[in-house]
Design a protein around this motif. Structure first.
Motif, PDB file in Angstrom:
ATOM      1  N   LEU A  35       0.865  -1.171   0.000  1.00  0.00           N
ATOM      2  CA  LEU A  35       0.000   0.000   0.000  1.00  0.00           C
ATOM      3  C   LEU A  35       0.904   1.224   0.000  1.00  0.00           C
ATOM      4  CD1 LEU A  35      -2.707   1.498   0.269  1.00  0.00           C
ATOM      5  CD2 LEU A  35      -2.472   1.233   2.759  1.00  0.00           C
ATOM      6  N   GLU A  36       0.746   2.044  -1.020  1.00  0.00           N
ATOM      7  CA  GLU A  36       1.538   3.273  -1.131  1.00  0.00           C
ATOM      8  C   GLU A  36       0.585   4.452  -1.027  1.00  0.00           C
ATOM      9  OE1 GLU A  36       4.912   5.017  -4.087  1.00  0.00           O
ATOM     10  OE2 GLU A  36       3.083   4.286  -5.055  1.00  0.00           O
ATOM     11  N   ILE A  37       0.855   5.337  -0.100  1.00  0.00           N
ATOM     12  CA  ILE A  37       0.030   6.529   0.068  1.00  0.00           C
ATOM     13  C   ILE A  37       0.835   7.709  -0.450  1.00  0.00           C
ATOM     14  CG2 ILE A  37      -1.176   8.010   1.704  1.00  0.00           C
ATOM     15  CD1 ILE A  37      -1.532   5.487   3.462  1.00  0.00           C
ATOM     16  N   GLY A  38       0.371   8.263  -1.554  1.00  0.00           N
ATOM     17  CA  GLY A  38       1.070   9.355  -2.222  1.00  0.00           C
ATOM     18  C   GLY A  38       1.855   8.830  -3.410  1.00  0.00           C
ATOM     19  N   THR A  39       1.241   8.805  -4.562  1.00  0.00           N
ATOM     20  CA  THR A  39       1.850   8.235  -5.758  1.00  0.00           C
ATOM     21  C   THR A  39       2.770   9.222  -6.461  1.00  0.00           C
ATOM     22  OG1 THR A  39      -0.257   7.089  -6.059  1.00  0.00           O
ATOM     23  CG2 THR A  39       1.305   6.986  -7.891  1.00  0.00           C
ATOM     24  N   LEU A  40       2.415  10.477  -6.437  1.00  0.00           N
ATOM     25  CA  LEU A  40       3.063  11.535  -7.213  1.00  0.00           C
ATOM     26  C   LEU A  40       3.096  11.091  -8.670  1.00  0.00           C
ATOM     27  CD1 LEU A  40       4.208  14.403  -6.915  1.00  0.00           C
ATOM     28  CD2 LEU A  40       6.465  13.386  -6.706  1.00  0.00           C
ATOM     29  N   GLY A  41       4.262  10.889  -9.257  1.00  0.00           N
ATOM     30  CA  GLY A  41       4.343  10.483 -10.656  1.00  0.00           C
ATOM     31  C   GLY A  41       4.588   9.005 -10.865  1.00  0.00           C
ATOM     32  N   GLY A  42       4.660   8.246  -9.788  1.00  0.00           N
ATOM     33  CA  GLY A  42       4.778   6.800  -9.893  1.00  0.00           C
ATOM     34  C   GLY A  42       6.188   6.236  -9.935  1.00  0.00           C
TER      35      GLY A  42
ATOM     36  N   VAL B 214      -1.419  -1.255  -4.323  1.00  0.00           N
ATOM     37  CA  VAL B 214      -2.508  -0.281  -4.336  1.00  0.00           C
ATOM     38  C   VAL B 214      -1.839   1.032  -3.959  1.00  0.00           C
ATOM     39  CG1 VAL B 214      -4.647   0.489  -3.267  1.00  0.00           C
ATOM     40  CG2 VAL B 214      -4.285  -1.949  -3.712  1.00  0.00           C
ATOM     41  N   THR B 215      -1.945   2.010  -4.838  1.00  0.00           N
ATOM     42  CA  THR B 215      -1.337   3.304  -4.588  1.00  0.00           C
ATOM     43  C   THR B 215      -2.413   4.376  -4.657  1.00  0.00           C
ATOM     44  OG1 THR B 215       0.459   4.814  -5.241  1.00  0.00           O
ATOM     45  CG2 THR B 215      -0.618   3.582  -7.018  1.00  0.00           C
ATOM     46  N   ILE B 216      -2.350   5.328  -3.749  1.00  0.00           N
ATOM     47  CA  ILE B 216      -3.400   6.335  -3.619  1.00  0.00           C
ATOM     48  C   ILE B 216      -2.786   7.717  -3.827  1.00  0.00           C
ATOM     49  CG2 ILE B 216      -5.181   7.286  -2.103  1.00  0.00           C
ATOM     50  CD1 ILE B 216      -4.978   4.594  -0.526  1.00  0.00           C
ATOM     51  N   GLU B 217      -3.373   8.469  -4.759  1.00  0.00           N
ATOM     52  CA  GLU B 217      -2.911   9.831  -5.047  1.00  0.00           C
ATOM     53  C   GLU B 217      -4.099  10.775  -4.955  1.00  0.00           C
ATOM     54  OE1 GLU B 217      -1.292  13.130  -5.478  1.00  0.00           O
ATOM     55  OE2 GLU B 217       0.077  11.431  -5.487  1.00  0.00           O
ATOM     56  N   ALA B 218      -3.968  11.824  -4.153  1.00  0.00           N
ATOM     57  CA  ALA B 218      -5.064  12.768  -3.941  1.00  0.00           C
ATOM     58  C   ALA B 218      -5.254  13.722  -5.118  1.00  0.00           C
ATOM     59  CB  ALA B 218      -4.814  13.578  -2.663  1.00  0.00           C
ATOM     60  N   ASP B 219      -4.192  14.044  -5.822  1.00  0.00           N
ATOM     61  CA  ASP B 219      -4.251  15.044  -6.889  1.00  0.00           C
ATOM     62  C   ASP B 219      -4.494  14.379  -8.247  1.00  0.00           C
ATOM     63  OD1 ASP B 219      -3.442  16.874  -8.997  1.00  0.00           O
ATOM     64  OD2 ASP B 219      -2.554  18.110  -7.415  1.00  0.00           O
ATOM     65  N   PRO B 220      -5.626  14.666  -8.881  1.00  0.00           N
ATOM     66  CA  PRO B 220      -5.924  14.041 -10.175  1.00  0.00           C
ATOM     67  C   PRO B 220      -4.870  14.323 -11.254  1.00  0.00           C
ATOM     68  CG  PRO B 220      -7.872  15.155  -9.306  1.00  0.00           C
ATOM     69  CD  PRO B 220      -6.721  15.518  -8.421  1.00  0.00           C
ATOM     70  N   LYS B 221      -4.271  15.507 -11.218  1.00  0.00           N
ATOM     71  CA  LYS B 221      -3.216  15.846 -12.191  1.00  0.00           C
ATOM     72  C   LYS B 221      -2.005  14.927 -11.999  1.00  0.00           C
ATOM     73  CE  LYS B 221      -0.026  19.554 -13.385  1.00  0.00           C
ATOM     74  NZ  LYS B 221       0.435  20.889 -13.030  1.00  0.00           N
TER      75      LYS B 221
ATOM     76  N   ARG C 189      -0.195  -4.916 -12.349  1.00  0.00           N
ATOM     77  CA  ARG C 189       0.196  -5.139 -10.948  1.00  0.00           C
ATOM     78  C   ARG C 189      -0.180  -3.990 -10.027  1.00  0.00           C
ATOM     79  NH1 ARG C 189       6.125  -7.714 -10.519  1.00  0.00           N
ATOM     80  NH2 ARG C 189       5.734  -9.507 -11.823  1.00  0.00           N
ATOM     81  N   ILE C 190      -0.626  -2.876 -10.623  1.00  0.00           N
ATOM     82  CA  ILE C 190      -0.820  -1.663  -9.842  1.00  0.00           C
ATOM     83  C   ILE C 190      -2.250  -1.152  -9.969  1.00  0.00           C
ATOM     84  CG2 ILE C 190      -0.073   0.721  -9.518  1.00  0.00           C
ATOM     85  CD1 ILE C 190       2.608  -0.193 -10.885  1.00  0.00           C
ATOM     86  N   GLU C 191      -2.861  -0.898  -8.818  1.00  0.00           N
ATOM     87  CA  GLU C 191      -4.171  -0.268  -8.777  1.00  0.00           C
ATOM     88  C   GLU C 191      -3.975   1.147  -8.285  1.00  0.00           C
ATOM     89  OE1 GLU C 191      -8.357  -0.539  -6.300  1.00  0.00           O
ATOM     90  OE2 GLU C 191      -7.069  -2.304  -6.378  1.00  0.00           O
ATOM     91  N   LEU C 192      -4.184   2.104  -9.157  1.00  0.00           N
ATOM     92  CA  LEU C 192      -4.030   3.515  -8.814  1.00  0.00           C
ATOM     93  C   LEU C 192      -5.398   4.085  -8.463  1.00  0.00           C
ATOM     94  CD1 LEU C 192      -2.507   6.209  -8.644  1.00  0.00           C
ATOM     95  CD2 LEU C 192      -2.735   6.392 -11.122  1.00  0.00           C
TER      96      LEU C 192
END
Length: 97
Positions: free
Chosen positions: A40-47, A64-71, A88-91
């Motif tokens: 679990l990654e909190i804060g994806t930024l650019g990946g 599973v990675t979670i990013e708050a900013d849609p951009k 392998r990744i659920e954003l």
């Protein structure tokens, strides 16, 4: 792929918060040593770190990675697809709360 991700992050106007190459290597090493299959990654930024970690997972692993900013998430999604790791990744886009 990693260099392209960093270039895409800069071109997309993302803040310069990416983990360093050494930090990414350490994250991958921790995954390998522990035998983790789920991350679990909190804060994806650019990946960038997401790519590093996904490469370290076993074939059945998932992030599973979670990013708050849609951009930021849009840039990350393109980077993850370019890396061939989308399976392998659920954003998830939204706050991690």
């Amino acid at each position: 792929i990693l260099r392209q991700a960093l270039l895409a992050n800069a071109a997309g106007g993302l803040p310069i918060h990416d983990v360093s190459a050494v930090q990414g290597q350490l994250l991958a090493l921790v995954i390998q040593i522990t035998g983790a299959e789920r991350v679990l990654e909190i804060g994806t930024l650019g990946g960038y770190s997401t790519i590093r970690m996904a490469r370290a997972l076993p074939a059945t692993g998932k992030i599973v990675t979670i990013e708050a900013d849609p951009k930021h998430a849009a840039v990350a999604r393109a980077n993850l697809e370019r890396a061939g790791l989308s399976e392998r990744i659920e954003l998830r886009v939204g706050k991690a709360l």
